[in-house]
Scaffold this active site. Structure first.
Site, PDB file in Angstrom:
ATOM      1  CE  LYS A 116       5.239   3.710   7.418  1.00 54.69           C
ATOM      2  NZ  LYS A 116       4.703   4.373   8.548  1.00 54.69           N
TER       3      LYS A 116
ATOM      4  CB  VAL B   4       3.852  -0.398   3.600  1.00 59.94           C
ATOM      5  CG1 VAL B   4       4.378  -1.679   4.383  1.00 59.94           C
ATOM      6  CG2 VAL B   4       4.164   0.736   4.217  1.00 59.94           C
TER       7      VAL B   4
ATOM      8  N   GLY C 109       0.714  -1.396  -0.040  1.00 58.13           N
ATOM      9  CA  GLY C 109       0.011   0.213   0.143  1.00 58.13           C
ATOM     10  C   GLY C 109       1.140   1.380  -0.078  1.00 58.13           C
TER      11      GLY C 109
ATOM     12  CG  ASP D 234      -3.031   9.587  10.599  1.00 57.01           C
ATOM     13  OD1 ASP D 234      -4.068  10.538  11.035  1.00 57.01           O
ATOM     14  OD2 ASP D 234      -2.381   8.872   9.927  1.00 57.01           O
TER      15      ASP D 234
ATOM     16  N   GLY E  35       0.978   6.008   1.074  1.00 57.05           N
ATOM     17  CA  GLY E  35       0.131   6.890   1.324  1.00 57.05           C
ATOM     18  C   GLY E  35       0.373   8.133   1.093  1.00 57.05           C
ATOM     19  N   GLY E  36      -0.232   8.905   2.080  1.00 58.26           N
ATOM     20  CA  GLY E  36       0.600  10.577   1.604  1.00 58.26           C
ATOM     21  C   GLY E  36       2.571  10.193   1.544  1.00 58.26           C
ATOM     22  CG  MET E  37       6.097  10.322   4.308  1.00 57.61           C
ATOM     23  SD  MET E  37       6.444  10.762   6.443  1.00 57.61           S
ATOM     24  CE  MET E  37       6.666   8.682   7.043  1.00 57.61           C
TER      25      MET E  37
END
Length: 477
Positions: A111, A94, A87, A203, A89-91
């Site tokens: 990551k 993974v 997956g 978060d 994400g914004g940063m």
């Protein structure tokens, strides 16, 4: 575009990209930017939304692809070989990876940063590695390894959780409220562990909680977590980055104010509301609603003081004890106590009913006997009549005679009330009994019946001394 300019807008871009189009423009207008910077931010967001045609988006994708291709060409990252993407994400992105040396096999989640590695993104990933290294808890995904690539990009090897997102797991395997509260209890325990080590997650949302096949909860993604500097300058930590997930962030996060552990409490309250929604929709629960309201209060000072306090209140709720989020009235405490000890309370109230009446009458008789022998004799007659009535009423209501194998306090009161209405007792005997029964109905949660009996028992009563006057005044009140 220079890396420094990317750094300046990285936080705003990550936050705004997740907003609906109608909310995004208002959020852009609220930023402290000049018009050129606003236009640049709009163009970046438009490019992100239209990746097929925009050269910037293509460049970002090419950068990520090139990064993965380079890793594949190398064959491994440290002691791990990348298998597939899990997956993004914004940063970061993974990957699922497996250990290829060390004499044993192990699957992990790796990551890595994606796109252009801005200094802010590099700082966050290194900080996540620092934070995870200090957290050891069965409900937090463990940090297993870490390092940096040849070009200085940090990476993390985290415990791979083969499970389902929290809400999906709850829908499939935890249909009952108790099961879902047990899942949330594990989340609270993990957050309390982090808070005790001065780490604020910032978060907390269902997507950052997985549940494995054994039902074990795992809290993920400390990428934007903050280490509280309790000895440092408060002003220095009051305005941290505004990266957050819309819908779960506290008011102080959205407004750029001081972030504390109370911000996580707010997010936990939102998460709990989503988790229990399906389980409680059929039967609204005022106590649980009060717990949610306290956790999600707009004022941080009115929320639960800690994850532990939040957890304790939910435990009281599950055990049927009074919860801190409710108004601690005498009637509320009595109702919760009776709910936990029904049989014992029934027996105790029966004894108190008889004993209280006897004590009250004996005390009254003593005072009247001192005043006059005639008055004492008269009151003794009344006491005997009242005692005879109560004995008769309770004897008739005994399980062997009338009401079946078990008798509740309410059954006793209803039976005594009916017999009192049917018998033609002297008012001097009947009215004290009516007032006594009225008070007991009120304490048992039936104020209407209690008020009716108190009114009957107080009408045109003649008092003979100060004690009787005070007792009558209390019943009137």
């Amino acid at each position: 575009m220079t890396p420094s300019l990317l750094d300046r807008h990285a936080d705003n871009f990550a936050r705004l990209a997740g907003l609906p189009a109608d909310e995004r423009e208002a959020a852009i207008a609220a930023l402290t930017l000049d018009e050129d910077e606003r236009e640049l931010l709009r163009r970046l967001l438009e490019a992100d939304a239209d990746a097929a045609d925009d050269p910037l988006a293509q460049a970002l994708a090419a950068s990520a692809s090139a990064q993965l291709a380079a890793l594949e060409w190398i064959g491994r990252l440290g002691a791990y070989r990348l298998l597939r993407e899990l997956g993004a994400g914004g940063m970061g992105t993974v990957f699922l990876a497996e250990r290829v040396d060390g004499g044993f096999s192990q699957r992990v989640a790796i990551k890595l940063l994606r796109g252009f590695p801005t200094s802010e993104a590099l700082r966050r990933l290194r900080r996540e590695r620092q934070i995870l290294s200090g957290l050891e808890h069965p409900n937090i995904a463990r940090l297993l390894d870490g390092g940096e690539t040849a070009d200085g990009q940090p990476w993390l090897a985290i415990e791979f959780v083969d499970g389902m997102p929290l809400l999906a797991h709850a829908a499939a395997h935890a249909p009952h409220l108790g099961d879902r509260l047990a899942l949330f209890d594990a989340i609270l325990d993990a957050v309390a562990h982090a808070h005790q080590r001065l780490v604020v997650h910032r978060d907390l949302k269902p997507a950052n909680v997985l549940v494995d096949s054994a039902g074990t909860v795992k809290l993920l993604d400390f990428g934007i977590a903050m280490l509280l500097d309790v000895d440092g300058d408060a002003a220095g930590r009051a305005t941290s980055t505004r990266v957050y997930s819309a819908g779960y962030a506290s008011p102080e996060q959205r407004e750029g104010r001081t972030i504390t552990t109370a911000s996580d409490i707010y997010s936990l309250g939102v998460l709990l509301g989503e988790l229990v929604a399906d389980a409680t929709r059929a039967r609204p629960d005022a106590e649980l609603a009060g717990i949610l309201a306290k956790a999600r209060d707009a004022d941080p000072a009115r929320r639960y003081a800690s994850a532990g306090a939040f957890r304790d209140d939910l435990e009281r709720y599950r055990d049927g004890r009074p919860v801190q989020a409710a108004r601690m009235t005498r009637r509320y405490r009595l109702r919760k106590f009776v709910g936990r000890h029904r049989s014992g309370v029934a027996m105790a109230l029966t004894a108190v009913l008889a004993l209280g009446l006897g004590v009250w009458r004996l005390g009254h008789e003593r005072n009247r006997a001192i005043e006059a022998e005639v008055a004492a004799s008269r009151d003794a007659d009344r006491a005997r009549a009242a005692l005879a009535f109560l004995t008769d009423a309770f004897e008739a209501a005994a399980p062997d005679n009338a009401l079946g194998p078990s008798v509740s306090v309410r059954d006793l009161l209803d039976h005594a009330r009916a017999r009192l209405a049917a018998r033609k007792l002297d008012a001097s005997v009947a009215q004290p009994l009516q007032r006594l029964l009225g008070n007991l109905y009120d304490e048992l949660g039936d104020p209407l019946t209690g008020a009716e009996l108190l009114a009957l028992g107080s009408a045109n009563v003649e008092v003979h001394d100060a004690a009787e006057a005070l007792a009558l005044a209390r019943d009137h009140d």
